[in-house]
Design a protein around this motif. Structure first.
Motif, short mmCIF file in Angstrom:
data_model
loop_
_atom_site.label_atom_id
_atom_site.label_comp_id
_atom_site.label_asym_id
_atom_site.label_seq_id
_atom_site.Cartn_x
_atom_site.Cartn_y
_atom_site.Cartn_z
N ASP A 63 0.85 -1.19 0.00
CA ASP A 63 0.00 0.00 0.00
C ASP A 63 0.89 1.24 0.00
O ASP A 63 1.08 1.91 1.01
CB ASP A 63 -0.93 -0.02 1.22
CG ASP A 63 -1.98 1.08 1.19
OD1 ASP A 63 -1.87 2.00 0.36
OD2 ASP A 63 -2.90 1.02 2.03
N HIS A 64 1.45 1.55 -1.17
CA HIS A 64 2.40 2.66 -1.31
C HIS A 64 1.79 4.00 -0.91
O HIS A 64 2.46 4.84 -0.32
CB HIS A 64 2.93 2.73 -2.73
CG HIS A 64 3.58 1.47 -3.19
ND1 HIS A 64 4.79 1.02 -2.70
CD2 HIS A 64 3.19 0.54 -4.10
CE1 HIS A 64 5.13 -0.11 -3.28
NE2 HIS A 64 4.16 -0.43 -4.13
N LYS A 65 0.53 4.18 -1.24
CA LYS A 65 -0.14 5.45 -0.93
C LYS A 65 -0.17 5.69 0.58
O LYS A 65 0.12 6.79 1.05
CB LYS A 65 -1.55 5.46 -1.51
CG LYS A 65 -2.25 6.78 -1.33
CD LYS A 65 -3.61 6.79 -2.00
CE LYS A 65 -4.26 8.15 -1.81
NZ LYS A 65 -5.58 8.19 -2.44
N GLN A 66 -0.48 4.65 1.34
CA GLN A 66 -0.52 4.78 2.80
C GLN A 66 0.87 5.02 3.37
O GLN A 66 1.05 5.81 4.30
CB GLN A 66 -1.15 3.54 3.43
CG GLN A 66 -1.36 3.62 4.92
CD GLN A 66 -2.37 4.68 5.33
OE1 GLN A 66 -1.99 5.81 5.62
NE2 GLN A 66 -3.63 4.31 5.34
N VAL A 67 1.88 4.35 2.81
CA VAL A 67 3.26 4.58 3.25
C VAL A 67 3.62 6.05 3.03
O VAL A 67 4.15 6.71 3.93
CB VAL A 67 4.26 3.67 2.51
CG1 VAL A 67 5.70 4.06 2.85
CG2 VAL A 67 4.02 2.20 2.86
N ALA A 68 3.30 6.56 1.85
CA ALA A 68 3.61 7.95 1.53
C ALA A 68 2.91 8.91 2.48
O ALA A 68 3.52 9.86 2.99
CB ALA A 68 3.23 8.26 0.09
N THR A 69 1.65 8.65 2.74
CA THR A 69 0.86 9.53 3.63
C THR A 69 1.44 9.54 5.04
O THR A 69 1.66 10.61 5.63
CB THR A 69 -0.61 9.07 3.66
OG1 THR A 69 -1.15 9.18 2.35
CG2 THR A 69 -1.43 9.90 4.63
#
Length: 155
Positions: A63-69
């Motif tokens: 879940d790259h988006k969650q890591v980024a957030t």
């Protein structure tokens, strides 16, 4: 040698470096903080702890988006960027040594890098930066907050 094995060795080396820094333990900074600063730092650390846990799960599930957030939130939580009065900033700088500030700045810089790696969907880079961040936590807690983390102070 497989890439994951190499990364594992690098992670172990970083952890070892972080733990060996504990032998250079400074006086804990906690007693030198004002009540307000102590509460702000505790609040920031709780946020970082929660985000680090979420990042771990998000990395292993892709879940790259969650890591980024979450990584960006860690970066943005930097206490010196919060709404501190001039007196609060002065109190903070007189309570903590330059090494503490450097470790904290480096940690938040790593978080920004982790956010970028997540945006690039580079799982291996995320893993490397996450491990560096963990090593940074251990180094800081061992050196500057040993009064709260006595298990690290014994290293």
């Amino acid at each position: 040698m497989k890439y994951r094995q190499k990364v594992g060795y690098v992670s172990l080396a970083l952890a070892t470096i972080g733990l060996s820094l504990s032998t250079l333990a400074a006086d804990p900074v906690t007693p030198n903080l004002t009540d307000k600063l102590s509460q702000l730092l505790k609040q920031e650390m709780r946020s970082v702890q929660s985000a680090m846990a979420t990042i771990h799960v998000s990395m292993v599930t892709g879940d790259h988006k969650q890591v980024a957030t979450q990584a960006q939130q860690i970066h943005d939580s930097f206490i010196l960027k919060q709404s501190l009065t001039k007196q609060d900033k002065k109190d903070l700088m007189s309570a903590v040594p330059k090494g503490f500030v450097k470790l904290d700045k480096d940690f938040h810089r790593l978080a920004a890098g982790l956010a970028e790696a997540a945006k690039d969907k580079d799982t291996q880079k995320q893993y490397e930066l996450y491990n560096e961040m963990t090593g940074s936590c251990i180094a800081c807690h061992s050196k500057y907050v040993s009064d709260r983390f006595d298990g690290l102070a014994e290293q």
